[in-house]
Design an enzyme around this catalytic site. Sequence first.
Site: not given
Length: 321
Positions: A118, A183, A318
């Site tokens: 991204r 992630k 976040r």
Amino acid sequence: MSLTPIRQTLIGLLSDGQFHSGEQLGEQLGISRAAVSKHMAALKGLGLDLFSLTGKGYRLAFPLALYDRDLLQGLAPLAPIHSFAVIDSTNQYLLERVNQLRSGESCLAECQTAGRGRRGKPWVSPFGCQLLLSMYWRLEQGMAAAMGLSLAVGVAVVEALESLGYPGVELKWPNDLYYEGRKLAGILVEMSGSAGASCHLVIGVGLNLAMPSREGEKIDQAWAELRHIQPELVDRNQLAARMITHLQRAMQTFELHGLASFVEAWNRLDHFAGRPVRLLMGEQEIRGIARGIDDRGALRLETGEGIKFYLGGELSLRRGD
């Protein structure tokens, strides 16, 4: 870096995860031991988790099931599958061919040299250590109908993993998969088209399987891999085929009903549900409690001024302090 026929053959010989001496490899390939050593150094440059031991030879850290296009096509027969050892970008490969492709057509690679995430961030992709998958879809309703697509794709990817015995994967708005707060995968949806016309979509998925530690050091955030969930990895052909079929099914549903069919599942899988978060909008920071998504895919954020809604773009979510 190119993958020459000799290097491709070497990977095939090493894929069993056993030791192979330089002498044996040289005899099989018709080259010297010194040439074998040079080719091994080149393979390490592609990110292969390869090491050597005096008296035993070379081996991979774990067996590697290379993609078998014929097997994949049999497991996922709806549309053609393209498979490459090394490519610049699976998304780019499809984007350059949108007028020649069928919906559901996909591209796999063992390694990308110019993968991107991204906002154009580089995507670290060592050879054979990730699922690198892109899929094409033609959306007749046009670009506006693609709103929230990355969220639907996230649900499809998690459900494919669950079907293969990988529980506990969650979603982070708008396009990441998390495992235990780190992630695991990223989703990149790219599109082209003009107002009032059908839309060309390319959906990219990058999923960590088993990353060498030296390659993981290049990643600028906490990361996870499938090996953290189950040490014994499922065969990558089975994984890729299952992912392809789940994505094809999800796109058929999305085309008919839009994001609405995925909202409940997405909110169930939301990593930040009920947690304090920070939403970054350029230099601006908004704090609140994450309350899932609405039918458009907008993030619902509970602030001191009530519930506010934020759509994608250049927003970054976040964890709150």
